[in-house]
Design a protein around this motif. Sequence first.
Motif, short mmCIF file in Angstrom:
data_model
loop_
_atom_site.label_atom_id
_atom_site.label_comp_id
_atom_site.label_asym_id
_atom_site.label_seq_id
_atom_site.Cartn_x
_atom_site.Cartn_y
_atom_site.Cartn_z
N THR A 147 2.05 -2.03 3.07
CA THR A 147 1.65 -3.38 2.65
C THR A 147 2.80 -4.08 1.93
O THR A 147 3.11 -5.25 2.19
CB THR A 147 0.42 -3.31 1.73
OG1 THR A 147 -0.68 -2.76 2.44
CG2 THR A 147 0.05 -4.69 1.21
N ALA A 148 3.46 -3.36 1.03
CA ALA A 148 4.60 -3.93 0.30
C ALA A 148 5.76 -4.25 1.23
O ALA A 148 6.42 -5.28 1.10
CB ALA A 148 5.04 -2.96 -0.79
N ARG A 149 5.99 -3.37 2.18
CA ARG A 149 7.08 -3.57 3.12
C ARG A 149 6.86 -4.82 3.96
O ARG A 149 7.80 -5.59 4.23
CB ARG A 149 7.21 -2.33 4.01
CG ARG A 149 8.23 -2.44 5.14
CD ARG A 149 9.65 -2.27 4.65
NE ARG A 149 10.59 -2.30 5.78
CZ ARG A 149 11.87 -1.99 5.70
NH1 ARG A 149 12.37 -1.58 4.55
NH2 ARG A 149 12.65 -2.05 6.75
N LYS A 150 5.62 -5.05 4.39
CA LYS A 150 5.31 -6.25 5.17
C LYS A 150 5.51 -7.51 4.34
O LYS A 150 5.94 -8.55 4.85
CB LYS A 150 3.87 -6.18 5.67
CG LYS A 150 3.66 -5.22 6.83
CD LYS A 150 2.21 -5.24 7.27
CE LYS A 150 1.96 -4.28 8.42
NZ LYS A 150 0.53 -4.25 8.84
N ALA A 151 5.21 -7.43 3.05
CA ALA A 151 5.33 -8.59 2.17
C ALA A 151 6.79 -8.93 1.89
O ALA A 151 7.17 -10.10 1.83
CB ALA A 151 4.59 -8.34 0.87
N ASP A 152 7.61 -7.89 1.71
CA ASP A 152 9.02 -8.11 1.35
C ASP A 152 9.78 -6.84 1.70
O ASP A 152 9.62 -5.80 1.05
CB ASP A 152 9.15 -8.42 -0.15
CG ASP A 152 10.56 -8.80 -0.55
OD1 ASP A 152 11.50 -8.48 0.20
OD2 ASP A 152 10.72 -9.39 -1.64
N GLU A 153 10.63 -6.91 2.71
CA GLU A 153 11.35 -5.73 3.18
C GLU A 153 12.27 -5.12 2.12
O GLU A 153 12.60 -3.94 2.18
CB GLU A 153 12.17 -6.07 4.43
CG GLU A 153 11.33 -6.31 5.66
CD GLU A 153 12.16 -6.44 6.91
OE1 GLU A 153 13.41 -6.36 6.81
OE2 GLU A 153 11.57 -6.60 8.00
N THR A 154 12.65 -5.92 1.14
CA THR A 154 13.57 -5.41 0.12
C THR A 154 12.86 -4.52 -0.91
O THR A 154 13.51 -3.81 -1.68
CB THR A 154 14.26 -6.57 -0.63
OG1 THR A 154 13.28 -7.32 -1.37
CG2 THR A 154 14.97 -7.49 0.35
N LEU A 155 11.53 -4.55 -0.93
CA LEU A 155 10.79 -3.78 -1.93
C LEU A 155 10.73 -2.29 -1.60
O LEU A 155 10.64 -1.46 -2.50
CB LEU A 155 9.36 -4.33 -2.06
CG LEU A 155 9.21 -5.72 -2.67
CD1 LEU A 155 7.76 -6.18 -2.57
CD2 LEU A 155 9.67 -5.70 -4.13
N VAL A 156 10.75 -1.97 -0.32
CA VAL A 156 10.67 -0.58 0.13
C VAL A 156 11.89 -0.30 1.00
O VAL A 156 12.08 -0.94 2.03
CB VAL A 156 9.36 -0.33 0.92
CG1 VAL A 156 9.28 1.13 1.37
CG2 VAL A 156 8.14 -0.69 0.07
N SER A 157 12.69 0.65 0.60
CA SER A 157 13.96 0.91 1.28
C SER A 157 13.72 1.39 2.71
O SER A 157 12.67 1.94 3.05
CB SER A 157 14.76 1.97 0.52
OG SER A 157 14.14 3.24 0.61
N ASP A 158 14.74 1.18 3.55
CA ASP A 158 14.66 1.65 4.94
C ASP A 158 14.45 3.16 4.97
O ASP A 158 13.68 3.68 5.79
CB ASP A 158 15.94 1.30 5.69
CG ASP A 158 16.07 -0.20 5.94
OD1 ASP A 158 15.05 -0.91 5.82
OD2 ASP A 158 17.18 -0.65 6.26
N ARG A 159 15.14 3.87 4.11
CA ARG A 159 15.04 5.33 4.09
C ARG A 159 13.62 5.77 3.76
O ARG A 159 13.07 6.67 4.42
CB ARG A 159 16.02 5.90 3.07
CG ARG A 159 16.02 7.42 3.00
CD ARG A 159 17.08 7.91 2.03
NE ARG A 159 17.09 9.36 1.95
CZ ARG A 159 17.93 10.06 1.18
NH1 ARG A 159 18.83 9.42 0.43
NH2 ARG A 159 17.88 11.37 1.17
N LEU A 160 13.01 5.14 2.75
CA LEU A 160 11.67 5.53 2.35
C LEU A 160 10.65 5.18 3.43
O LEU A 160 9.78 6.00 3.76
CB LEU A 160 11.28 4.84 1.04
CG LEU A 160 9.83 5.06 0.57
CD1 LEU A 160 9.53 6.54 0.40
CD2 LEU A 160 9.55 4.30 -0.72
#
Length: 329
Positions: free
Chosen positions: A165-178
């Motif tokens: 959900t956080a990733r969809k809202a803002d890609e910078t909030l959840v790292s690519d690696r995670l």
Amino acid sequence: MGAGTLSEMLKDMKTPYDPLLLVGYDTADDASVYKITDDVAVINTTDFFPPIVDDPYLFGQIAAANSISDVYAMGGTPKLALNVMAVAKEMSKEDIRGVLAGGYDKAMEAGVIITGGHTINCKEPLYGLAVTGFVHPDKILSNSAAKPGDALILTKRLGTGILTTARKADETLVSDRLIQTVYRQMATLNKYAAEIMLKYPVSSCTDITGFGLMGHCYEMADGSHTSIHIKSSKVPVYKEALEMADMGFVPEGAYNNRRHTDGHICPCEGMPLALEDVFYDPQTSGGLLIALPKEHANKCLAEMIAAGVDAAVIGYVTEGMDYHIYLEK
């Protein structure tokens, strides 16, 4: 649909009685089971949903793993499947083939034969499988047979709904690696945990999906007429999911799950709200929740960890008490 809404929709629905139907929807179990012979029962289940990732192939893998999981939760071996697919107008042939390829590859890994299916046009893409598996009638695992004295093992980390959900809202909030770690977890079959689980005298099992840990624990406790005690500090969670929950990135389904179990859970004093949110968080292709005698739990857990399963003992079962679920430190 939320668990409470679904129960209301099914209320008073009539269906023929058949003594060979060993498991139906009356216990809110993971799949139906029908006895064929004294040695063979058939397991039927289906699941499908819209894309939760942008990559078509990965979406197909996750959707297939999620669909097949219910057969593992019932103690069975998945064998046949049918594609269930809705194609959006804007999808290219490459996208459609990518989704199907992901599903076929994951089915191949599970030893499942996809024998056909059904496809329609729709505004939003959807994909999943209708799965058939087999189990010995005496070896069915249900979500309603936990026993006092059982320990509880969970085989995947929680928090994937919050993180996506956080990733969809803002890609910078959840790292690519995670997020790639989260995607790999969702695409991982419960096959490997189930194969180890079946070596032990398991009382009850379910998989943690849309109703979250609390919703599925509630179903197990209610159906078993027991109480479940969760050691909150032992539950494997993504620590980043706690951070995102603190920021408000909690999917709507988590609130539905909280409402459905309201009044049935005794909270732990001082527990952070973010951790509670993770416990209610809907999971896609989540892990197995396994109840087994406590004297077997550590050996089963060690074997799972050695096989690369991200498992933990997270609680225990007692006789039924005032609440279905007790959250402890």
